[in-house]
Design a protein around this motif. Structure first.
Motif, PDB file in Angstrom:
ATOM      1  N   ARG A  46       0.908  -1.484   0.311  1.00 36.89           N
ATOM      2  CA  ARG A  46      -0.517  -0.048  -0.072  1.00 36.89           C
ATOM      3  C   ARG A  46       1.334   1.346   0.043  1.00 36.89           C
ATOM      4  N   ALA A 134      -4.935   1.257  -4.837  1.00 36.48           N
ATOM      5  CA  ALA A 134      -4.844  -0.159  -4.638  1.00 36.48           C
ATOM      6  C   ALA A 134      -5.351  -0.874  -6.242  1.00 36.48           C
ATOM      7  N   ASP A 138       2.409  -2.335  -7.367  1.00 33.54           N
ATOM      8  CA  ASP A 138       2.270  -2.355  -6.117  1.00 33.54           C
ATOM      9  C   ASP A 138       4.270  -2.214  -5.906  1.00 33.54           C
TER      10      ASP A 138
END
Length: 494
Positions: A46, A134, A138
């Motif tokens: 995150r 999201a 990542d």
């Protein structure tokens, strides 16, 4: 010790997530006691996603990101994302008035603001906006080491806004304060201050990255804090005097087991003697650490509860600095006399700067002052009287609010208290007490409180007027603006 490779906070997080993805070193605790673990894998993914979004909005190394959220998972994630980009964190109270927020933003000139409740001329991201990240990549961005991990926003005692800038690289092991607090070995830490406060953000993510198991209260509650200390065998926590007092006032505190605490750090305003006495019954006196310092990092003063019996009221001896007590003309005062506290570091360290007001110049011999008043005893222990700007001059006599507040705090029907100056035609200013009683429907009579104070203080220091409130208007960090309170009450009789 500083990591030999100069390992940034961002790279440390990436390595922890790779080695121990499911391990959680940070847990958030809601007001109802519900616990939410944040694993290394979640923090890494995150933080990277949020960092990618910030980069799209122009956040680069040394850019400032203003963060105005309550204590929550997003606060920690955004902090880590900022440091991954080598940017500067500016934590701000999420509930401050818009005019105050605007003043600080104009000083900091941040690239973006993260807030649910404020608008600005720069991009503003809410928690809903963060949730949408999201969907982003990542994977970590190129490793960058922040040269300054954070600014500290302060309105001071006068209400004039300023930002405190102390260069400190975002490298594991680089902060001497963190190293000092974790020097006794593996720690299980409890963060009770809001994450916008230095006692919050500085002891959450950095502690976890350096090996501590960290529990974070979303909102301070005395009974909940005690429950968490018992349940998780907390070894380290940092509290301000208001928090210490509220726990000491709990009706069942004498039956609770807080002996797991091996380091309880107290700092901030003067703490009443009776509160210290109570805590030294609850934990090992060697675990109670008195401290005096500042965000400017001029020096560090400390002692443990073992030294308290011989130096009641003191905040300790200088650890890495020299102290000089001086009069308004800069002359050093003898032992026992109250004057302005000046510090001079014994170590070479980055010099702080202010944004928003002139940075005070050192004296000819290298000492600096932050405006606090105090005195030294014959053994070199420091005693804090009050802030210079908080001192009340009534009828030509000097009254330090802290000592009046301490006297009021001893009354069994007083939960919280603050003493302010109120303009008075006869006395110039009168000493006015604002009191939060145990029972708002039946507060103690003002005459009783005045007599209580006069039995413990010189008569001229006892409040002349009183007012009662259902709850003291403190921030989540336990602070309030004493000067503003006095101004608001200028026309009241109490």
């Amino acid at each position: 010790m500083v990591d030999a490779a100069g390992r940034s906070f961002g790279r440390a997080l990436t390595e922890l997530a790779s080695a121990r993805p499911d391990q959680a070193n940070i847990t958030l605790i809601a007001p109802d006691g519900t616990e939410t673990d944040l694993s290394w894998a979640v923090l890494e993914a995150r933080a990277n996603q949020i960092a990618h979004r910030f980069a799209e909005l122009g956040v680069t190394k040394d850019a400032v990101v203003a963060l105005a959220l309550p204590t929550c998972a997003e606060h920690i994630l955004v902090t880590l994302a900022i440091w991954k980009l080598g940017a500067v964190l500016l934590p701000l109270r999420h509930d401050m008035p818009s005019w105050e927020m605007d003043r600080l933003l104009s000083l900091a000139e941040p690239t973006i603001l993260v807030s649910d409740s404020h608008e600005a001329s720069i991009p503003v991201l809410t928690r809903d906006d963060l949730a949408r990240t999201a969907e982003l990549d990542d994977r970590p961005l190129p490793d960058v080491v922040p040269d300054c991990v954070n600014y500290v926003a302060s309105s001071g005692s006068t209400g004039s806004p300023k930002l405190i800038v102390t260069p400190r690289r975002g490298v594991v092991g680089a902060d001497p304060d963190t190293a000092f607090f974790l020097s006794s070995g593996p720690a299980t830490a409890l963060v009770v201050s809001p994450l916008y406060h230095v006692n919050g953000f500085a002891f959450a993510a950095p502690f976890a990255l350096e090996g501590a198991r960290v529990y974070v209260l979303e909102k301070f509650d005395a009974a909940l804090a005690v429950d968490v200390i018992e349940r998780h065998r907390i070894t380290l926590t940092v509290m301000v005097p208001t928090m210490l007092q509220r726990i000491a006032r709990l009706s069942d505190i004498g039956t609770r087991n807080l002996r797991s605490l091996t380091r309880l750090v107290y700092g901030g305003a003067k703490v009443p003697d009776w509160v210290v006495d109570r805590w030294l019954e609850l934990i090992d006196p060697a675990a109670f650490l008195f401290t005096y310092g500042s965000s400017e990092r001029l020096g560090f003063v400390a002692m443990t509860g073992l030294e308290w019996p011989e130096h009641r009221g003191s905040t300790g001896k200088p650890m890495d600095c020299r102290i000089s007590i001086r009069d308004p003309d800069g002359r050093e005062l003898p032992t026992g006399e109250t004057g302005e506290i000046f510090l001079r570091s014994l170590e070479e360290r980055p010099v702080f700067q202010y944004i928003g007001m002139p940075t005070p110049e050192p004296s000819a011999d290298g000492y600096r002052s932050l405006g606090d008043l105090g005195w030294l005893d014959s053994d070199g222990y420091l005693y804090i009287a009050d802030r210079r700007t908080d001192m009340i001059v009534s009828g030509g006599a000097n009254v330090f609010p802290a000592e009046v507040e301490e006297a009021l705090s001893e009354h069994p029907d007083v939960v919280d208290q603050v003493v302010v100056p109120v303009p008075d035609q006869e006395w110039g200013h009168r000493v006015h007490a604002i009191v939060q009683p145990r029972d708002p429907e039946q507060p103690p009579p003002p005459a009783e409180l005045r007599a209580w104070c006069k039995a413990r203080l010189a008569a001229y220091k006892a409040p002349r007027t009183f007012e009662f409130v259902a709850r003291m208007p403190r921030t989540e960090a336990g602070k309030l603006n004493r000067t503003a309170l006095g101004t608001q009450r200028a026309d009241r009789d109490g």
